[in-house]
Design a protein around this motif. Structure first.
Motif, PDB file in Angstrom:
ATOM      1  N   ARG A 254       0.826  -1.198   0.000  1.00 51.27           N
ATOM      2  CA  ARG A 254       0.000   0.000   0.000  1.00 51.27           C
ATOM      3  C   ARG A 254       0.862   1.250   0.000  1.00 51.27           C
ATOM      4  O   ARG A 254       1.994   1.249   0.454  1.00 51.27           O
ATOM      5  N   GLY A 255       0.259   2.334  -0.498  1.00 49.54           N
ATOM      6  CA  GLY A 255       0.976   3.608  -0.527  1.00 49.54           C
ATOM      7  C   GLY A 255       1.573   3.896  -1.888  1.00 49.54           C
ATOM      8  O   GLY A 255       2.010   2.975  -2.596  1.00 49.54           O
ATOM      9  N   HIS A 256       1.584   5.183  -2.249  1.00 49.91           N
ATOM     10  CA  HIS A 256       2.101   5.574  -3.567  1.00 49.91           C
ATOM     11  C   HIS A 256       3.573   5.221  -3.718  1.00 49.91           C
ATOM     12  O   HIS A 256       4.010   4.817  -4.806  1.00 49.91           O
ATOM     13  N   GLN A 257       4.345   5.369  -2.659  1.00 48.52           N
ATOM     14  CA  GLN A 257       5.781   5.092  -2.757  1.00 48.52           C
ATOM     15  C   GLN A 257       6.040   3.606  -3.004  1.00 48.52           C
ATOM     16  O   GLN A 257       6.879   3.241  -3.836  1.00 48.52           O
ATOM     17  N   ASN A 258       5.311   2.738  -2.309  1.00 51.30           N
ATOM     18  CA  ASN A 258       5.491   1.303  -2.506  1.00 51.30           C
ATOM     19  C   ASN A 258       5.027   0.865  -3.892  1.00 51.30           C
ATOM     20  O   ASN A 258       5.642  -0.005  -4.521  1.00 51.30           O
ATOM     21  N   ILE A 259       3.933   1.461  -4.369  1.00 49.47           N
ATOM     22  CA  ILE A 259       3.461   1.140  -5.719  1.00 49.47           C
ATOM     23  C   ILE A 259       4.494   1.559  -6.757  1.00 49.47           C
ATOM     24  O   ILE A 259       4.768   0.832  -7.726  1.00 49.47           O
ATOM     25  N   ARG A 260       5.088   2.725  -6.539  1.00 50.05           N
ATOM     26  CA  ARG A 260       6.120   3.191  -7.476  1.00 50.05           C
ATOM     27  C   ARG A 260       7.324   2.260  -7.455  1.00 50.05           C
ATOM     28  O   ARG A 260       7.890   1.932  -8.509  1.00 50.05           O
ATOM     29  N   LYS A 261       7.730   1.825  -6.258  1.00 48.84           N
ATOM     30  CA  LYS A 261       8.840   0.880  -6.175  1.00 48.84           C
ATOM     31  C   LYS A 261       8.507  -0.428  -6.885  1.00 48.84           C
ATOM     32  O   LYS A 261       9.357  -1.017  -7.550  1.00 48.84           O
ATOM     33  N   GLY A 262       7.264  -0.880  -6.734  1.00 53.50           N
ATOM     34  CA  GLY A 262       6.859  -2.104  -7.408  1.00 53.50           C
ATOM     35  C   GLY A 262       6.910  -1.976  -8.918  1.00 53.50           C
ATOM     36  O   GLY A 262       7.343  -2.889  -9.618  1.00 53.50           O
TER      37      GLY A 262
END
Length: 299
Positions: A254-262
């Motif tokens: 969850r979270g924009h930062q984790n999605i970007r990392k994914g």
């Protein structure tokens, strides 16, 4: 914090295999820094120990199994894909299927044996370290006492408390477990670790490598290039999902930062697989051109 609470804490981790080292260190750190009253310390320690047990019982998948699966899938999604893509340059579907299946079986066996031997080496290393630790306790107690003091040094404890802890641990039967967890920072491997590691890596490799080979089963004997296009499309999606899932499993979902990392992790996997496949195709094509040129020279 009295010695009775410390004794209660030490008794909660006496078997080395009960907890992982970071959990032990965190538990000890929290208890030493926050516990001032004996009863409250013992109570909090007991709750932490119970919480650790509950956490272990509710744990669905062991982290090592996940790591082994990632290793197998990562190799399986790149090496066989590169091979099948390279063999597709020959234009013969049967060659791609037979070569791909042979590589999958051989690669899965090789990866599984590598995982098995690595896990066995880990077990042997643990036993050797434990034996050396027990021998040091018997032959060099002064060095062991100094080691215990060094373990508690980063926690900035009073010298009197460190001395009391050192004296208590020096005479405790749990001293080898304490040194293995906090000094050597190694975790006792389970008895089935080697077989589980081998099967997980081998199965992950086979599943990951079978994905790019699947389209070749549904085309004609000379439609390898057509199957290659479907294989590339399938692998782009599979590599992206694998890279995304692998990254988010570590950083969070969850979270924009984790999605970007994914997303970045997925694109990196696509890049790695693309470079491997392109290199294999180029090499096979180059060898084919050399063979054709050599054949023309003979005629």
């Amino acid at each position: 914090m009295s010695i009775s609470s410390i004794r209660e804490l030490m008794s909660s981790y006496s078997p080395v295999s009960e907890y992982s080292q970071p959990d032990l260190e965190k538990e000890l750190h929290v208890s030493l820094r926050n516990g001032s009253d004996t009863d409250s310390s013992v109570g909090s320690t007991g709750s932490v120990g119970r919480g650790g047990s509950e956490k272990k019982e509710s744990k669905i998948v062991d982290g090592r199994i996940v790591s082994d699966a990632i290793i197998g899938l990562s190799d399986g999604m790149t090496v066989p894909f590169a091979l099948t893509a390279g063999l597709s340059a020959l234009g013969d579907t049967k060659v791609v299927v037979f070569g791909g299946m042979a590589e999958l079986i051989a690669g899965a066996i090789s990866m599984g044996l590598g995982g098995y031997l690595g896990a066995k080496s880990e077990e042997e290393s643990y036993r050797a370290t434990l034996k050396e630790t027990k021998q040091e306790i018997l032959t060099d107690p002064a060095s062991v006492t100094e080691t215990i003091s060094e373990v508690f040094e980063p926690y900035d404890l009073p010298a009197e408390l460190v001395g009391e802890l050192t004296r208590h641990l020096s005479a405790s039967p749990n001293l080898p477990s304490f040194l293995m967890n906090f000094h050597h920072t190694v975790q006792e491997p389970s008895g089935s670790r080697a077989w589980v590691c081998a099967l997980t890596i081998a199965l992950g490799y086979f599943i990951g490598g079978f994905v790019p080979l699947l389209p070749y089963f549904f085309v004609g004997p000379h439609d390898a290039f057509s199957a290659l296009r479907w294989s590339i499309a399938t692998m782009v999606i599979a590599l992206f999902l694998f890279g995304y899932g692998k990254t988010c499993f570590v950083s969070g979902w969850r979270g924009h930062q984790n999605i970007r990392k994914g997303i970045v992790g997925g694109l990196q996997m696509i890049l790695v697989g693309g470079v491997a496949a392109g290199s294999a195709m180029g090499l096979v094509k180059g060898f084919q051109m050399l063979a054709d040129a050599h054949g023309h020279d003979k005629h």
